[in-house]
Design an enzyme around this catalytic site. Structure first.
Site, mmCIF file in Angstrom:
data_model
loop_
_atom_site.group_PDB
_atom_site.id
_atom_site.type_symbol
_atom_site.label_atom_id
_atom_site.label_comp_id
_atom_site.label_asym_id
_atom_site.label_seq_id
_atom_site.Cartn_x
_atom_site.Cartn_y
_atom_site.Cartn_z
ATOM 1 N N GLY A 14 0.815 -1.226 0.000
ATOM 2 C CA GLY A 14 0.000 0.000 0.000
ATOM 3 C C GLY A 14 0.843 1.268 0.000
ATOM 4 O O GLY A 14 0.738 2.106 -0.911
ATOM 5 N N ILE A 90 6.154 -6.293 7.653
ATOM 6 C CA ILE A 90 5.011 -7.178 7.918
ATOM 7 C C ILE A 90 4.591 -7.024 9.385
ATOM 8 O O ILE A 90 5.343 -6.476 10.195
ATOM 9 C CB ILE A 90 5.369 -8.666 7.665
ATOM 10 C CG1 ILE A 90 6.582 -9.094 8.534
ATOM 11 C CG2 ILE A 90 5.638 -8.915 6.198
ATOM 12 C CD1 ILE A 90 6.812 -10.598 8.573
ATOM 13 N N THR A 91 3.412 -7.514 9.700
ATOM 14 C CA THR A 91 2.987 -7.600 11.101
ATOM 15 C C THR A 91 2.692 -9.063 11.447
ATOM 16 O O THR A 91 2.284 -9.851 10.580
ATOM 17 C CB THR A 91 1.687 -6.797 11.372
ATOM 18 O OG1 THR A 91 0.694 -7.223 10.433
ATOM 19 C CG2 THR A 91 1.913 -5.310 11.245
ATOM 20 N N TYR A 152 6.960 -5.921 16.387
ATOM 21 C CA TYR A 152 6.913 -4.841 15.377
ATOM 22 C C TYR A 152 7.492 -3.541 15.938
ATOM 23 O O TYR A 152 8.289 -2.861 15.275
ATOM 24 C CB TYR A 152 5.453 -4.672 14.965
ATOM 25 C CG TYR A 152 5.181 -3.710 13.835
ATOM 26 C CD1 TYR A 152 5.210 -4.146 12.506
ATOM 27 C CD2 TYR A 152 4.827 -2.391 14.083
ATOM 28 C CE1 TYR A 152 4.913 -3.273 11.469
ATOM 29 C CE2 TYR A 152 4.526 -1.517 13.050
ATOM 30 C CZ TYR A 152 4.566 -1.966 11.749
ATOM 31 O OH TYR A 152 4.262 -1.096 10.715
HETATM 32 N N1 CAA Z 1 -4.640 -1.213 25.662
HETATM 33 C C1 CAA Z 1 -5.113 -1.892 26.739
HETATM 34 N N2 CAA Z 1 -5.778 -3.037 26.637
HETATM 35 C C2 CAA Z 1 -6.009 -3.512 25.422
HETATM 36 C C3 CAA Z 1 -5.542 -2.859 24.248
HETATM 37 C C4 CAA Z 1 -4.855 -1.659 24.425
HETATM 38 N N3 CAA Z 1 -4.395 -0.947 23.369
HETATM 39 N N4 CAA Z 1 -5.894 -3.581 23.181
HETATM 40 C C5 CAA Z 1 -6.560 -4.667 23.643
HETATM 41 N N5 CAA Z 1 -6.629 -4.617 24.994
HETATM 42 C C6 CAA Z 1 -7.296 -5.554 25.891
HETATM 43 C C7 CAA Z 1 -8.724 -5.759 25.448
HETATM 44 O O1 CAA Z 1 -9.543 -4.739 25.980
HETATM 45 C C8 CAA Z 1 -9.021 -7.108 26.008
HETATM 46 O O2 CAA Z 1 -9.320 -7.014 27.367
HETATM 47 P P1 CAA Z 1 -10.472 -7.918 28.020
HETATM 48 O O3 CAA Z 1 -10.014 -9.339 27.778
HETATM 49 O O4 CAA Z 1 -10.454 -7.489 29.426
HETATM 50 O O5 CAA Z 1 -11.714 -7.553 27.255
HETATM 51 C C9 CAA Z 1 -7.694 -7.856 25.891
HETATM 52 O O6 CAA Z 1 -6.690 -6.840 25.771
HETATM 53 C C10 CAA Z 1 -7.609 -8.723 24.683
HETATM 54 O O7 CAA Z 1 -7.885 -7.931 23.518
HETATM 55 P P2 CAA Z 1 -8.416 -8.591 22.197
HETATM 56 O O8 CAA Z 1 -9.801 -9.149 22.410
HETATM 57 O O9 CAA Z 1 -8.254 -7.657 21.046
HETATM 58 O O10 CAA Z 1 -7.396 -9.828 22.132
HETATM 59 P P3 CAA Z 1 -6.903 -10.687 20.964
HETATM 60 O O11 CAA Z 1 -5.960 -11.669 21.540
HETATM 61 O O12 CAA Z 1 -8.024 -11.152 20.109
HETATM 62 O O13 CAA Z 1 -6.076 -9.651 20.064
HETATM 63 C C11 CAA Z 1 -4.430 -8.081 19.489
HETATM 64 C C12 CAA Z 1 -4.995 -8.945 20.590
HETATM 65 C C13 CAA Z 1 -3.899 -8.971 18.360
HETATM 66 C C14 CAA Z 1 -3.279 -7.295 20.066
HETATM 67 C C15 CAA Z 1 -5.540 -7.165 18.941
HETATM 68 O O14 CAA Z 1 -6.045 -6.388 19.988
HETATM 69 C C16 CAA Z 1 -5.049 -6.247 17.842
HETATM 70 O O15 CAA Z 1 -4.968 -6.595 16.670
HETATM 71 N N6 CAA Z 1 -4.731 -4.985 18.210
HETATM 72 C C17 CAA Z 1 -4.254 -3.973 17.255
HETATM 73 C C18 CAA Z 1 -2.763 -3.971 17.207
HETATM 74 C C19 CAA Z 1 -2.334 -2.899 16.250
HETATM 75 O O16 CAA Z 1 -2.578 -1.703 16.436
HETATM 76 N N7 CAA Z 1 -1.653 -3.273 15.150
HETATM 77 C C20 CAA Z 1 -1.268 -2.334 14.156
HETATM 78 C C21 CAA Z 1 -1.307 -2.992 12.837
HETATM 79 S S1 CAA Z 1 -1.091 -1.827 11.513
HETATM 80 C C22 CAA Z 1 0.519 -1.414 11.634
HETATM 81 O O17 CAA Z 1 1.292 -1.977 12.326
HETATM 82 C C23 CAA Z 1 0.934 -0.253 10.767
HETATM 83 C C24 CAA Z 1 1.553 0.789 11.579
HETATM 84 O O18 CAA Z 1 2.763 0.923 11.574
HETATM 85 C C25 CAA Z 1 0.702 1.729 12.345
#
Ligand code: CAA
Length: 246
Positions: A14, A90-91, A152
């Site tokens: 992208g 990659i992530t 990452y």
């Molecule tokens: N801060 C605090 N707590 C958090 C949180 C955060 N940022 N994110 C998630 N949690 C908590 C949730 O509230 C949840 O709590 P409960 O169990 O009490 O409800 C717990 O952590 C588990 O969260 P998920 O249900 O989301 O858990 P999961 O195991 O299914 O997924 C994860 C975990 C993979 C980290 C998912 O939350 C995710 O994909 N997060 C986004 C990560 C992200 O921002 N990646 C960026 C990708 S794009 C990129 O990388 C480009 C770039 O450079 C910007």
């Protein structure tokens, strides 16, 4: 200033596509690497139909041997590399207590080791020719950390450590080395984040929207002209105001 040779790693992605187009539109000869030939050829044909001619060289930047062979192939097709954009990334998102060594290593090798693997074969030529631009595409998450991205964020923070060391070593040779740290851009990588999680992230962005790949390509282009020759070792945030640390 036109006619430089630019290598953009991960150019078919992208952000990479927008960087390739912007550099080609500025008159540079642009090349990128690829791993999947069929996908890459389709991408090349699409860009050609839009008026952009981008050279392709096979190679996985996560290994030194592949990366060096890829750089030599780029040199064969378009000439010695003057501008290198280390963009491939990659992530493998997951919380650290669940992370496997494979998820750790894949991200470190592709996002960070690639900077060594691709820059090493181009640096001597830049030093000999006394001109070069090396730009790392890092991330807001290398600056602030991110839940679920220990691998990452470590790689992306490491990329800027690489930038500021290389900047010091190569300033005398007319080579600038800088980092662009994008925030959340509307690419496949960000769209792969679960919608509910993504919406919460967008709510934290002062501009109220995801960024556009072209907005990152613009930030990259800032570092390239001769008049940017005084700017080296910088980290340019392009994140819609989501993180404003120094
Ligand atoms: N801060 C605090 N707590 C958090 C949180 C955060 N940022 N994110 C998630 N949690 C908590 C949730 O509230 C949840 O709590 P409960 O169990 O009490 O409800 C717990 O952590 C588990 O969260 P998920 O249900 O989301 O858990 P999961 O195991 O299914 O997924 C994860 C975990 C993979 C980290 C998912 O939350 C995710 O994909 N997060 C986004 C990560 C992200 O921002 N990646 C960026 C990708 S794009 C990129 O990388 C480009 C770039 O450079 C910007």
């Amino acid at each position: 200033m036109t006619g430089r040779v630019a290598l953009v790693t991960g150019g078919t992605g992208g952000i990479g596509t927008a960087i390739c187009k912007r550099l080609a539109a500025a008159g540079h000869k642009v090349a990128t690497n690829y791993r999947n030939e069929e996908k890459a050829k389709a991408w090349q044909a699409r860009l050609r139909s839009e008026g952009f001619e981008i050279a392709l060289a096979k190679g996985d930047v996560s290994t030194a041997e592949d990366a060096e062979a890829m750089v030599r192939e780029v040199e064969r097709q378009v000439g010695p590399v003057d501008i290198l954009v280390n963009n491939a990334g990659i992530t493998r998102d997951t919380t650290f207590h669940r992370m496997t060594s494979q998820q750790w290593n894949e991200v470190i090798c592709t996002n960070l080791n690639s900077c060594f693997n691709v820059t090493r074969p181009v640096i001597e030529g830049m030093r000999e020719r006394k001109w070069g631009r090396i730009i790392q595409i890092s991330s807001i998450n290398g600056q602030k950390g991110q839940y679920g991205q220990a691998n990452y964020a470590a790689a992306k923070a490491g990329m800027h450590g690489f930038t500021i060391s290389l900047a010091q070593e190569n300033a005398r040779f007319g080579i600038t080395v800088n980092t662009v740290s994008p925030g959340y851009i509307g690419t496949d990588m960000v769209m792969a984040v679960p919608e509910e999680v993504r919406n919460k992230i967008v709510a934290q962005i002062p501009t109220g929207r995801l960024g556009e790949p072209e907005e990152i390509a613009y930030a990259v282009s800032f570092f390239i002209p001769d008049e940017a020759g005084w700017i080296t070792g910088a980290n340019l945030s392009a994140n819609g105001g989501q993180y404003m640390g120094w």
